[in-house]
Design a protein around this motif. Structure first.
Motif, short mmCIF file in Angstrom:
data_model
loop_
_atom_site.label_atom_id
_atom_site.label_comp_id
_atom_site.label_asym_id
_atom_site.label_seq_id
_atom_site.Cartn_x
_atom_site.Cartn_y
_atom_site.Cartn_z
N ALA A 40 -38.22 47.53 16.52
CA ALA A 40 -37.93 48.83 17.14
C ALA A 40 -36.52 49.29 16.78
O ALA A 40 -35.61 48.48 16.67
N VAL A 41 -36.38 50.58 16.58
CA VAL A 41 -35.07 51.16 16.26
C VAL A 41 -34.43 51.56 17.58
O VAL A 41 -35.04 52.24 18.41
N THR A 53 -27.24 54.06 15.49
CA THR A 53 -28.67 53.72 15.42
C THR A 53 -28.81 52.42 14.63
O THR A 53 -28.16 52.22 13.61
N GLY A 54 -29.65 51.55 15.09
CA GLY A 54 -29.89 50.29 14.38
C GLY A 54 -31.07 49.55 14.99
O GLY A 54 -31.70 50.00 15.94
N TYR A 55 -31.37 48.46 14.36
CA TYR A 55 -32.49 47.64 14.85
C TYR A 55 -32.01 46.76 15.99
O TYR A 55 -30.90 46.21 15.94
#
Length: 151
Positions: A40-41, A53-55
């Motif tokens: 999911a991001v 924003t990242g995993y």
């Protein structure tokens, strides 16, 4: 005059060895591994208004360990084998004692037959020893009439 002395170092030629490199093998192509599920991001808004924003990184969980039985299977097998071995040994002891008893019984029967047969032979030998030949008949006052004895 030349005061210069020639030494062994100066007269020998210097040989330089240059190592030959081994050819490098081409690396195998790396195949991309697809994850089982797309992670999911996650987006985080910082206090100054920037959005990062990242995993999301989930901590790795260790594999659940299978519950071990209270008693090892090997221990159970050894115990069953020991019980079987004891049963066989008990049977062998009974078989051995049966064979010993049967042997003693047969030997006693042979000894009994030898004693009885030996006694019968002894009676036959000692009862005839007093007579040296034929049948002895004591005739007293016998009257002979027509080839018959009358007493």
């Amino acid at each position: 005059m030349n005061n210069h002395r020639t030494t062994a170092r100066e007269t020998t030629a210097v040989q330089v060895h240059i190592p030959t490199p081994y050819p490098t093998a081409a690396p195998a192509p790396v195949m991309p591994v697809q994850p089982n599920a797309v992670p999911a991001v996650a987006s985080v808004v910082l206090p100054d208004g920037r959005v990062v924003t990242g995993y999301a990184i989930e901590p790795t969980r260790p594999e659940p360990v299978a519950a071990k039985p209270a008693v090892s299977c090997t221990a159970v097998n050894v115990a069953i084998g020991g019980a079987g071995f004891l049963a066989v040994c008990g049977g062998l002891v009974l078989l051995t004692s049966f064979i010993a008893a049967l042997t003693a019984f047969i030997s006693q029967l042979i000894i009994l037959a030898a004693v009885i047969f030996g006694g019968w032979i002894a009676v036959q030998l000692f009862s005839t020893r007093g007579h040296q030949g034929g049948t002895t008949v004591n005739i007293r006052k016998a009257v002979i009439k027509r080839n018959h004895f009358h007493s």
